[in-house]
Scaffold this motif. Structure first.
Motif, PDB file in Angstrom:
ATOM      1  N   LEU A 200       0.828  -1.213   0.000  1.00 57.67           N
ATOM      2  CA  LEU A 200       0.000   0.000   0.000  1.00 57.67           C
ATOM      3  C   LEU A 200       0.857   1.257   0.000  1.00 57.67           C
ATOM      4  O   LEU A 200       0.553   2.231  -0.697  1.00 57.67           O
ATOM      5  N   VAL A 201       1.940   1.253   0.776  1.00 56.03           N
ATOM      6  CA  VAL A 201       2.848   2.403   0.807  1.00 56.03           C
ATOM      7  C   VAL A 201       3.459   2.628  -0.569  1.00 56.03           C
ATOM      8  O   VAL A 201       3.511   3.755  -1.076  1.00 56.03           O
ATOM      9  N   ILE A 202       3.911   1.550  -1.208  1.00 57.08           N
ATOM     10  CA  ILE A 202       4.501   1.654  -2.541  1.00 57.08           C
ATOM     11  C   ILE A 202       3.473   2.163  -3.548  1.00 57.08           C
ATOM     12  O   ILE A 202       3.782   3.013  -4.396  1.00 57.08           O
ATOM     13  N   ALA A 203       2.248   1.657  -3.458  1.00 59.33           N
ATOM     14  CA  ALA A 203       1.193   2.082  -4.388  1.00 59.33           C
ATOM     15  C   ALA A 203       0.907   3.577  -4.262  1.00 59.33           C
ATOM     16  O   ALA A 203       0.788   4.292  -5.265  1.00 59.33           O
ATOM     17  N   VAL A 204       0.810   4.061  -3.015  1.00 57.99           N
ATOM     18  CA  VAL A 204       0.526   5.485  -2.786  1.00 57.99           C
ATOM     19  C   VAL A 204       1.689   6.341  -3.283  1.00 57.99           C
ATOM     20  O   VAL A 204       1.487   7.352  -3.976  1.00 57.99           O
ATOM     21  N   CYS A 205       2.915   5.945  -2.931  1.00 58.89           N
ATOM     22  CA  CYS A 205       4.087   6.711  -3.361  1.00 58.89           C
ATOM     23  C   CYS A 205       4.195   6.741  -4.883  1.00 58.89           C
ATOM     24  O   CYS A 205       4.526   7.773  -5.474  1.00 58.89           O
ATOM     25  N   SER A 206       3.924   5.619  -5.527  1.00 55.93           N
ATOM     26  CA  SER A 206       4.027   5.542  -6.984  1.00 55.93           C
ATOM     27  C   SER A 206       2.957   6.387  -7.654  1.00 55.93           C
ATOM     28  O   SER A 206       3.212   7.036  -8.677  1.00 55.93           O
ATOM     29  N   SER A 207       1.756   6.389  -7.080  1.00 60.79           N
ATOM     30  CA  SER A 207       0.681   7.205  -7.658  1.00 60.79           C
ATOM     31  C   SER A 207       0.986   8.696  -7.536  1.00 60.79           C
ATOM     32  O   SER A 207       0.571   9.498  -8.372  1.00 60.79           O
ATOM     33  N   LYS A 208       1.774   9.051  -6.504  1.00 56.06           N
ATOM     34  CA  LYS A 208       2.188  10.446  -6.308  1.00 56.06           C
ATOM     35  C   LYS A 208       3.507  10.744  -7.013  1.00 56.06           C
ATOM     36  O   LYS A 208       4.043  11.843  -6.899  1.00 56.06           O
ATOM     37  N   ARG A 209       4.023   9.725  -7.738  1.00 56.20           N
ATOM     38  CA  ARG A 209       5.288   9.833  -8.467  1.00 56.20           C
ATOM     39  C   ARG A 209       6.448  10.215  -7.547  1.00 56.20           C
ATOM     40  O   ARG A 209       7.301  11.037  -7.885  1.00 56.20           O
ATOM     41  N   MET A 210       6.486   9.621  -6.367  1.00 59.17           N
ATOM     42  CA  MET A 210       7.547   9.867  -5.404  1.00 59.17           C
ATOM     43  C   MET A 210       8.699   8.900  -5.659  1.00 59.17           C
ATOM     44  O   MET A 210       8.492   7.683  -5.707  1.00 59.17           O
ATOM     45  N   LYS A 211       9.916   9.415  -5.847  1.00 59.55           N
ATOM     46  CA  LYS A 211      11.094   8.560  -6.018  1.00 59.55           C
ATOM     47  C   LYS A 211      11.408   7.847  -4.701  1.00 59.55           C
ATOM     48  O   LYS A 211      11.267   8.423  -3.629  1.00 59.55           O
ATOM     49  N   GLY A 212      11.859   6.631  -4.800  1.00 53.74           N
ATOM     50  CA  GLY A 212      12.222   5.879  -3.602  1.00 53.74           C
ATOM     51  C   GLY A 212      11.039   5.259  -2.898  1.00 53.74           C
ATOM     52  O   GLY A 212      11.149   4.838  -1.743  1.00 53.74           O
ATOM     53  N   GLY A 213       9.908   5.161  -3.589  1.00 51.24           N
ATOM     54  CA  GLY A 213       8.711   4.605  -2.968  1.00 51.24           C
ATOM     55  C   GLY A 213       8.886   3.163  -2.528  1.00 51.24           C
ATOM     56  O   GLY A 213       8.371   2.758  -1.480  1.00 51.24           O
ATOM     57  N   MET A 214       9.627   2.378  -3.318  1.00 47.23           N
ATOM     58  CA  MET A 214       9.825   0.979  -2.954  1.00 47.23           C
ATOM     59  C   MET A 214      10.713   0.832  -1.725  1.00 47.23           C
ATOM     60  O   MET A 214      10.466   0.002  -0.854  1.00 47.23           O
ATOM     61  N   VAL A 215      11.748   1.665  -1.645  1.00 42.59           N
ATOM     62  CA  VAL A 215      12.607   1.648  -0.463  1.00 42.59           C
ATOM     63  C   VAL A 215      11.804   2.029   0.774  1.00 42.59           C
ATOM     64  O   VAL A 215      11.899   1.380   1.825  1.00 42.59           O
ATOM     65  N   LEU A 216      11.000   3.080   0.647  1.00 43.98           N
ATOM     66  CA  LEU A 216      10.178   3.522   1.771  1.00 43.98           C
ATOM     67  C   LEU A 216       9.195   2.438   2.183  1.00 43.98           C
ATOM     68  O   LEU A 216       8.981   2.186   3.378  1.00 43.98           O
ATOM     69  N   GLY A 217       8.598   1.768   1.196  1.00 39.93           N
ATOM     70  CA  GLY A 217       7.650   0.699   1.504  1.00 39.93           C
ATOM     71  C   GLY A 217       8.317  -0.438   2.268  1.00 39.93           C
ATOM     72  O   GLY A 217       7.755  -0.973   3.232  1.00 39.93           O
ATOM     73  N   ILE A 218       9.541  -0.810   1.852  1.00 41.58           N
ATOM     74  CA  ILE A 218      10.271  -1.885   2.531  1.00 41.58           C
ATOM     75  C   ILE A 218      10.609  -1.479   3.962  1.00 41.58           C
ATOM     76  O   ILE A 218      10.462  -2.269   4.903  1.00 41.58           O
ATOM     77  N   LEU A 219      11.058  -0.220   4.148  1.00 36.42           N
ATOM     78  CA  LEU A 219      11.442   0.242   5.488  1.00 36.42           C
ATOM     79  C   LEU A 219      10.245   0.326   6.423  1.00 36.42           C
ATOM     80  O   LEU A 219      10.318  -0.086   7.593  1.00 36.42           O
ATOM     81  N   ILE A 220       9.123   0.854   5.925  1.00 33.00           N
ATOM     82  CA  ILE A 220       7.925   0.955   6.761  1.00 33.00           C
ATOM     83  C   ILE A 220       7.397  -0.438   7.095  1.00 33.00           C
ATOM     84  O   ILE A 220       6.988  -0.712   8.230  1.00 33.00           O
ATOM     85  N   ALA A 221       7.416  -1.341   6.115  1.00 34.75           N
ATOM     86  CA  ALA A 221       6.971  -2.713   6.373  1.00 34.75           C
ATOM     87  C   ALA A 221       7.860  -3.380   7.420  1.00 34.75           C
ATOM     88  O   ALA A 221       7.374  -4.107   8.291  1.00 34.75           O
ATOM     89  N   THR A 222       9.162  -3.124   7.344  1.00 35.84           N
ATOM     90  CA  THR A 222      10.089  -3.676   8.343  1.00 35.84           C
ATOM     91  C   THR A 222       9.756  -3.148   9.732  1.00 35.84           C
ATOM     92  O   THR A 222       9.760  -3.907  10.717  1.00 35.84           O
ATOM     93  N   ALA A 223       9.451  -1.843   9.822  1.00 32.97           N
ATOM     94  CA  ALA A 223       9.103  -1.241  11.112  1.00 32.97           C
ATOM     95  C   ALA A 223       7.793  -1.806  11.650  1.00 32.97           C
ATOM     96  O   ALA A 223       7.668  -2.109  12.848  1.00 32.97           O
ATOM     97  N   VAL A 224       6.804  -1.962  10.779  1.00 33.60           N
ATOM     98  CA  VAL A 224       5.510  -2.526  11.195  1.00 33.60           C
ATOM     99  C   VAL A 224       5.695  -3.957  11.702  1.00 33.60           C
ATOM    100  O   VAL A 224       4.978  -4.407  12.606  1.00 33.60           O
ATOM    101  N   GLY A 225       6.664  -4.646  11.135  1.00 31.99           N
ATOM    102  CA  GLY A 225       6.894  -6.030  11.526  1.00 31.99           C
ATOM    103  C   GLY A 225       7.476  -6.205  12.914  1.00 31.99           C
ATOM    104  O   GLY A 225       7.420  -7.303  13.482  1.00 31.99           O
TER     105      GLY A 225
END
Length: 467
Positions: A200-225
């Protein structure tokens, strides 16, 4: 510095920037960092199965270092020789062949297995040097090339869904969906939640054309875990790896030479070669077509083909892959090959070898940061693979021609067999075999070229003999 990097890697010519390449390299690394944990465990598993836990622990410790170094060397070669944004590391499937076929099935030792991998690397190199791999790529029909890209998209999305714990094993139906109602400690639904949050984080970042969305998604998912018990934090961090290196230097580094000695001791050259011939050819075929599939599929989806529709610097890329296999065997690991997870970095805008340099340096740094690398769980890296799969499928299907059954059926088999058999090379093989057979049965012989015909026959023989 930026000007030097621009000249060295042709950044302006490839319409990219240093920032974009760095983010792409980081994304690729995070998407494939799991190999640092899975490869040592896979290669050590035969020793555990054979009841030698001490040997298994030694192999696991040393193969971790070999994996870091093999990935660093292979990815650096790709960056400097081919200037392409692809990363290399010991391949999944190929390491399983090493462990369960070569070591367990055929009874070869770890060192002897490395010798066999080196021989296959020499074969890869000869084929690449002669340009045979390039000839194979050019001989592939357009529909199959596009289907390879779509199939890889399906494959890596499936890997992501499995790694994320969303798709699970089901003895009745082969696959199923995780039980989201079971949220107890250790339940698979916790991994699935982590993966879905990252997606979901990657999808939102990509829809907003934010660079580094996949990295952010991985980091947030790691934190949630962390609170869910999916992300396991180490009790203590020790950066003293001197003892590990000492053991690695004496046990793994150059172990293939002792493997050659013991394998050929008391046996004739022809006797040994005839025994290992099948497994060497199998390793060669799997690596060759996995690499071709990854290069063609990712480049096709990202618009990285030249004016002739070929992958840029294909020969250099294939030479890098073959040299990396030989280097990996010397360093102490199974076949080093081009990783399909490289498409994660390509999707972030990576277009040159600079992103590969970043990935390579991160693998080298992993030697010192092993405790930190292990923190990222598979479930947190999974969303990047799922999303990249979506992008590759979407960009490929638009140009597929399904109007002609002799084109549609091979293309479909190419796509569907990759995820269903867990192998890129299987998808390519079934696509080529069906293409040749269907064209022959319908009298369209003129649409076949000699290369694709020979490949079709070789693949039929391979599966008939199950090698």
């Amino acid at each position: 510095m930026n000007a030097w990097l621009d000249r060295t890697f042709s950044l302006t010519q490839n319409k990219t920037t240093v920032k974009t390449e760095v983010i792409a390299g980081l994304t690729t690394f995070m998407a494939m960092a799991y190999i640092l944990a899975s490869n040592p465990k896979t290669l050590a598993d035969p020793a555990y199965i054979m009841g030698d836990p001490a040997l298994a622990a030694q192999i696991e410790s040393c193969v971790f270092i070999a994996t870091c170094l093999g990935a660093f060397v292979g990815t650096t070669l790709m960056a400097l020789l081919a200037n392409l944004p692809f990363a290399l590391a010991p391949g999944l499937g190929l390491n399983a062949t090493f462990a369960y076929t070569v070591m367990l099935g055929m009874g070869y030792s770890y060192a002897e297995g490395l010798a066999i991998v080196f021989i296959s690397g020499v074969l890869f190199f000869a084929v690449s040097l002669l340009g045979l791999r390039e000839a194979i790529v050019r001989a592939l029909p357009h529909n199959l090339k596009v289907a390879i890209s779509a199939g890889i998209g399906l494959f890596i999305a499936f890997i992501g869904l499995v790694n994320g714990g969303i798709v699970i094993n089901n003895d009745s139906t082969l696959v199923g969906v995780v039980n989201f109602s079971d949220f107890s400690a250790g339940a698979g639904s916790r991994n699935a939640v982590v993966a879905l949050v990252g997606l979901l984080v990657i999808a939102v970042c990509s829809s907003k054309r934010m660079k580094g969305g996949m990295v952010l998604g991985i980091l947030i998912a790691t934190a949630v875990g962390i609170p869910l018990g999916v992300t396991v934090l180490p009790e203590q961090l020790s950066l003293n790896i001197v003892p590990m290196f000492s053991e690695y230097a004496s046990f793994s580094l150059g172990a293939m030479f002792s493997g050659f000695s013991s394998m050929f001791a008391g046996q004739g050259l022809l006797a040994v070669l005839s025994k290992i011939f099948v497994v060497v050819i199998s390793l060669s075929l799997i690596d060759m077509f996995d690499t071709i599939g990854t290069l063609v599929g990712t480049a096709q989806g990202a618009g990285m083909l030249d004016e002739h529709g070929d992958v840029k610097n294909m020969k250099q890329a294939l030479l890098s892959d073959s040299i990396a296999t030989m280097a990996g065997a010397f360093l102490g690991t199974s076949t080093v090959t081009t990783f399909v997870e490289s498409s994660a970095g390509v999707s972030e805008g990576g277009r040159t070898g600079l992103s590969s340099v970043v990935t390579a340096l991160l693998f080298l740094a992993s030697l010192l940061l092993a405790p930190f690398i292990g923190i990222i769980p598979l479930a947190a890296a999974a969303p990047a693979l799922i999303y990249v799969g979506v992008l590759m499928i979407g960009s490929s299907l638009r140009s597929l021609d399904f109007s002609d059954p002799t084109e549609a059926i091979p293309a479909f088999l190419t796509m569907i067999m990759m995820p269903l058999t867990y192998g890129i090379s299987n998808g390519i093989a079934f696509g080529i075999m069906s293409y040749v057979v269907v064209k022959c049965l319908t009298g369209k012989f003129r649409e076949l070229n000699p290369t694709i015909t020979v490949l079709g026959i070789l693949f039929i023989l391979r599966y008939a003999l199950m090698v």
